[in-house]
Design an enzyme around this catalytic site. Structure first.
Site, short mmCIF file in Angstrom:
data_model
loop_
_atom_site.label_atom_id
_atom_site.label_comp_id
_atom_site.label_asym_id
_atom_site.label_seq_id
_atom_site.Cartn_x
_atom_site.Cartn_y
_atom_site.Cartn_z
N CYS A 95 -16.50 13.32 55.29
CA CYS A 95 -15.68 12.35 56.02
C CYS A 95 -15.71 12.61 57.52
CB CYS A 95 -14.24 12.37 55.52
SG CYS A 95 -13.43 13.94 55.83
N CYS A 113 -8.89 16.87 51.08
CA CYS A 113 -8.31 17.03 52.42
C CYS A 113 -7.52 18.33 52.51
CB CYS A 113 -7.40 15.84 52.75
SG CYS A 113 -8.12 14.24 52.34
FE1 FES Z 1 -11.35 13.62 55.47
FE2 FES Z 1 -9.01 13.48 54.40
S1 FES Z 1 -10.54 11.95 54.38
S2 FES Z 1 -9.91 15.18 55.33
#
Ligand code: FES
Length: 138
Positions: A33, A103
């Site tokens: 991400c 996360c």
């Molecule tokens: Fe990347 Fe939560 S989507 S840390």
């Protein structure tokens, strides 16, 4: 979908910022991400974490988990801080949706990275602490 605690820590994150001349600092990113978390630790001579601050460039769950992680490690010894795992942080937040579990791994790894930095600077061994990853791949 998010617990009240997650929303609270996302809306009013605790311990945001930097510590000047930290005892240890750790930065970890998630390769998928692109979110990044940095944790600063101020540790006294008795190996007690006096203060902890964070900076997170990431999603709401990452901000909430960083905020909760800082609250959980302040006042603990470095050895006790090893027990602040992502599961412990998630439990303290009354859970995270399954797609957001990764996360919380950032918080655990960032704490470990800051502890590792502290241990390296002071030539210490913290039981159970391995060299942390700079990047999480899941
Ligand atoms: Fe990347 Fe939560 S989507 S840390």
């Amino acid at each position: 979908m998010y617990s009240e605690k997650v929303i609270d820590h996302f809306s009013n994150p605790r311990n945001v910022g930097e510590i000047e001349n930290p005892s240890g600092v750790g930065t970890v990113g998630n390769a998928k991400c692109g979110d990044i978390m940095r944790i600063y630790l101020d540790i006294d001579n008795n190996e007690v974490i006096r203060n902890c601050k964070f900076k997170t460039f990431g999603c709401g769950a990452a901000i909430a988990t960083s905020s909760m992680a800082t609250e959980l490690v302040i006042g603990k010894t470095v050895q006790e801080a090893m027990e602040v795992t992502n599961l412990a942080v998630m439990e303290a937040l009354d859970g995270l949706p399954p797609v957001k579990v990764h996360c919380s791994l950032l918080a655990e790894e960032a704490i470990h990275a800051a502890l590792w930095d502290y241990a390296q600077k002071n030539h210490l061994v913290i039981e159970g602490l391995e060299e942390p990853k700079k990047e999480i791949l899941s």
